[in-house]
Design a protein around this motif. Structure first.
Motif, PDB file in Angstrom:
ATOM      1  N   ASP A   1      -2.651   2.298  -4.737  1.00 10.09           N
ATOM      2  CA  ASP A   1      -2.823   3.751  -4.240  1.00 10.09           C
ATOM      3  C   ASP A   1      -3.852   4.096  -3.595  1.00 10.09           C
ATOM      4  O   ASP A   1      -4.882   3.768  -3.863  1.00 10.09           O
ATOM      5  CB  ASP A   1      -2.798   4.567  -5.682  1.00 10.09           C
ATOM      6  CG  ASP A   1      -2.698   6.130  -5.418  1.00 10.09           C
ATOM      7  OD1 ASP A   1      -1.998   6.580  -4.388  1.00 10.09           O
ATOM      8  OD2 ASP A   1      -3.343   6.553  -6.400  1.00 10.09           O
TER       9      ASP A   1
ATOM     10  N   LYS B   1       1.343  10.261  -2.901  1.00  7.82           N
ATOM     11  CA  LYS B   1       1.110   8.821  -2.876  1.00  7.82           C
ATOM     12  C   LYS B   1       0.762   8.571  -4.374  1.00  7.82           C
ATOM     13  O   LYS B   1       1.709   7.639  -4.716  1.00  7.82           O
ATOM     14  CB  LYS B   1      -0.397   8.692  -2.186  1.00  7.82           C
ATOM     15  CG  LYS B   1      -0.204   8.684  -0.780  1.00  7.82           C
ATOM     16  CD  LYS B   1      -1.545   8.491  -0.007  1.00  7.82           C
ATOM     17  CE  LYS B   1      -2.413   9.503  -0.484  1.00  7.82           C
ATOM     18  NZ  LYS B   1      -2.499  10.768   0.181  1.00  7.82           N
ATOM     19  N   THR B   2       0.130   9.176  -5.165  1.00  6.33           N
ATOM     20  CA  THR B   2      -0.134   8.777  -6.433  1.00  6.33           C
ATOM     21  C   THR B   2       0.989   9.088  -7.213  1.00  6.33           C
ATOM     22  O   THR B   2       1.306   8.066  -8.050  1.00  6.33           O
ATOM     23  CB  THR B   2      -1.403   9.614  -7.024  1.00  6.33           C
ATOM     24  OG1 THR B   2      -2.475   9.513  -6.213  1.00  6.33           O
ATOM     25  CG2 THR B   2      -1.689   9.212  -8.427  1.00  6.33           C
TER      26      THR B   2
ATOM     27  N   CYS C   1       0.806  -1.182  -0.017  1.00  8.01           N
ATOM     28  CA  CYS C   1      -0.120  -0.099   0.020  1.00  8.01           C
ATOM     29  C   CYS C   1       0.920   1.055  -0.011  1.00  8.01           C
ATOM     30  O   CYS C   1       1.886   1.316   0.697  1.00  8.01           O
ATOM     31  CB  CYS C   1      -0.679   0.106   1.359  1.00  8.01           C
ATOM     32  SG  CYS C   1      -2.184  -0.985   1.303  1.00  8.01           S
ATOM     33  N   ILE C   2       0.489   2.283  -1.010  1.00 10.02           N
ATOM     34  CA  ILE C   2       1.113   3.452  -0.704  1.00 10.02           C
ATOM     35  C   ILE C   2       0.081   4.362   0.127  1.00 10.02           C
ATOM     36  O   ILE C   2      -0.982   4.799  -0.515  1.00 10.02           O
ATOM     37  CB  ILE C   2       1.451   3.947  -2.145  1.00 10.02           C
ATOM     38  CG1 ILE C   2       2.642   3.266  -2.744  1.00 10.02           C
ATOM     39  CG2 ILE C   2       2.113   5.573  -1.907  1.00 10.02           C
ATOM     40  CD1 ILE C   2       2.527   2.109  -3.355  1.00 10.02           C
TER      41      ILE C   2
ATOM     42  N   THR D   1       3.292   6.150  -6.415  1.00  8.02           N
ATOM     43  CA  THR D   1       2.512   4.921  -7.202  1.00  8.02           C
ATOM     44  C   THR D   1       2.984   4.566  -8.461  1.00  8.02           C
ATOM     45  O   THR D   1       3.371   3.575  -8.905  1.00  8.02           O
ATOM     46  CB  THR D   1       1.174   4.726  -6.710  1.00  8.02           C
ATOM     47  OG1 THR D   1       0.902   5.056  -5.594  1.00  8.02           O
ATOM     48  CG2 THR D   1       0.560   3.331  -7.192  1.00  8.02           C
TER      49      THR D   1
ATOM     50  N   LEU E   1       0.992  -2.607  -6.345  1.00  6.60           N
ATOM     51  CA  LEU E   1       1.050  -1.342  -5.723  1.00  6.60           C
ATOM     52  C   LEU E   1      -0.375  -0.826  -5.451  1.00  6.60           C
ATOM     53  O   LEU E   1      -1.002  -0.472  -6.534  1.00  6.60           O
ATOM     54  CB  LEU E   1       1.870  -0.366  -6.471  1.00  6.60           C
ATOM     55  CG  LEU E   1       3.326  -0.896  -6.874  1.00  6.60           C
ATOM     56  CD1 LEU E   1       4.019   0.439  -7.535  1.00  6.60           C
ATOM     57  CD2 LEU E   1       4.021  -1.159  -5.464  1.00  6.60           C
TER      58      LEU E   1
ATOM     59  N   VAL F   1      -0.752  -1.989 -10.841  1.00  5.12           N
ATOM     60  CA  VAL F   1      -1.298  -0.916  -9.867  1.00  5.12           C
ATOM     61  C   VAL F   1      -2.644  -0.947  -9.769  1.00  5.12           C
ATOM     62  O   VAL F   1      -3.529  -1.220 -10.548  1.00  5.12           O
ATOM     63  CB  VAL F   1      -0.773   0.624 -10.677  1.00  5.12           C
ATOM     64  CG1 VAL F   1      -1.573   1.633 -10.042  1.00  5.12           C
ATOM     65  CG2 VAL F   1       0.366   0.756 -10.588  1.00  5.12           C
TER      66      VAL F   1
END
Ligand code: ADP
Ligand code: MG
Length: 257
Positions: A125, A16-17, A6-7, A20, A123, A36
């Protein structure tokens, strides 16, 4: 088997984005197979990957409500070289609809298990809150990557996130751990940022990633071209830093149990 990250950071606008999509593209460039998952109704990771959130036939919303599988919904993000489970505003409704359903925390985990062999990295986001969507992310993941700006209030917000991660670890997902804190939008000329950076290292030690992502306008421009910065301008300082971060992540997971 994919390692799932998790980001997350419940603050908005902390990178964050950007982290990611650029980590995804950076990992793809060094030969990793990446998915993603856009878990934010704002759909920024979707748009930033070159997929139009307004014209989706299906999204992560359908996966959470179990009306579609990941294999049905995933799309290729051609420029970035990774797969994407896209999102749009519809996802905001899932938050409400899930509350009344069984296994509401575990919907994403179950869905991702079916594609775990297709990827090296997944990953996720996360949205800027500690809500049911984020919880689905944390329950699915092996670890959390926390992007943060080295500003005065950054440390304050961190304790809520750390507590949530502890609770999820204790009650819902024994695998979950903080992989690391990533310093982003860093400007070494600002004394306060240096001070907060030192505080972070004092407090979290080896959990602070070595890589530092500088403030770099090319990273901010890239989403409007539907590309991660790593692809849009690979020579830019920000892109170079995310490529370095991708290499650091590969090394970190080699030492994970
Ligand atoms: P979040 O997903 O946490 O809300 P974003 O990744 O969308 O944060 O970043 C917030 C804003 O900051 C965006 O406009 C993004 O383009 C910009 N940004 C993120 N990282 C950087 C950076 N290293 N340098 C310059 N701008 C950045
Ligand atoms: Mg975001």
């Amino acid at each position: 088997m994919a390692k799932i990250f998790c980001i997350a950071n419940q603050k908005g606008g902390v990178g964050k984005t950007t982290t990611t999509v650029n980590l995804a593209a950076g990992l793809a460039r060094i030969g990793q197979r990446v998915l993603v998952v856009d878990l934010d109704p704002q759909g920024n990771a979707t748009m930033g990957s070159g997929v139009d959130k307004r014209t989706l036939e299906a999204s992560v919303y359908d996966v959470l409500l179990e009306s579609a599988t990941v294999a049905d919904v995933r799309r290729r993000a051609d420029k970035g070289g990774y797969d994407l489970l896209p999102a749009n505003r519809e996802l905001a409704g899932a938050e409400v609809e899930l509350v009344g359903l069984e296994r509401r925390n575990e919907r994403l985990r179950g869905a991702l298990a079916a594609v775990a062999d297709d990827y090296d990295f997944v990953l996720i986001d996360c949205p800027p809150s500690l809500n049911l969507l984020t919880l689905n992310g944390l329950v699915s993941a092996h670890g959390v990557i926390v992007p943060m700006q080295c500003e005065y209030f950054a440390l304050e917000g961190l304790s809520d996130l750390v507590n949530t991660i502890r609770q999820v670890h204790a009650n819902l997902n024994r695998d979950l751990q903080i992989i690391g804190l990533l310093r982003v939008m860093f400007d070494p000329r600002i004394t306060l940022q240096q001070q907060v950076s030192e505080q972070l290292k004092g407090h979290f030690g080896a959990k602070v990633f070595d890589t530092v992502i500088p403030r770099n306008v090319r990273l901010a421009e890239a989403p409007s071209y539907g590309q991660p910065g790593v692809v849009f301008d690979p020579a830019a300082k920000g892109a170079q830093a995310y490529l370095e971060f991708a290499r650091e992540m590969v090394q970190r997971i080699a030492t994970m149990r």
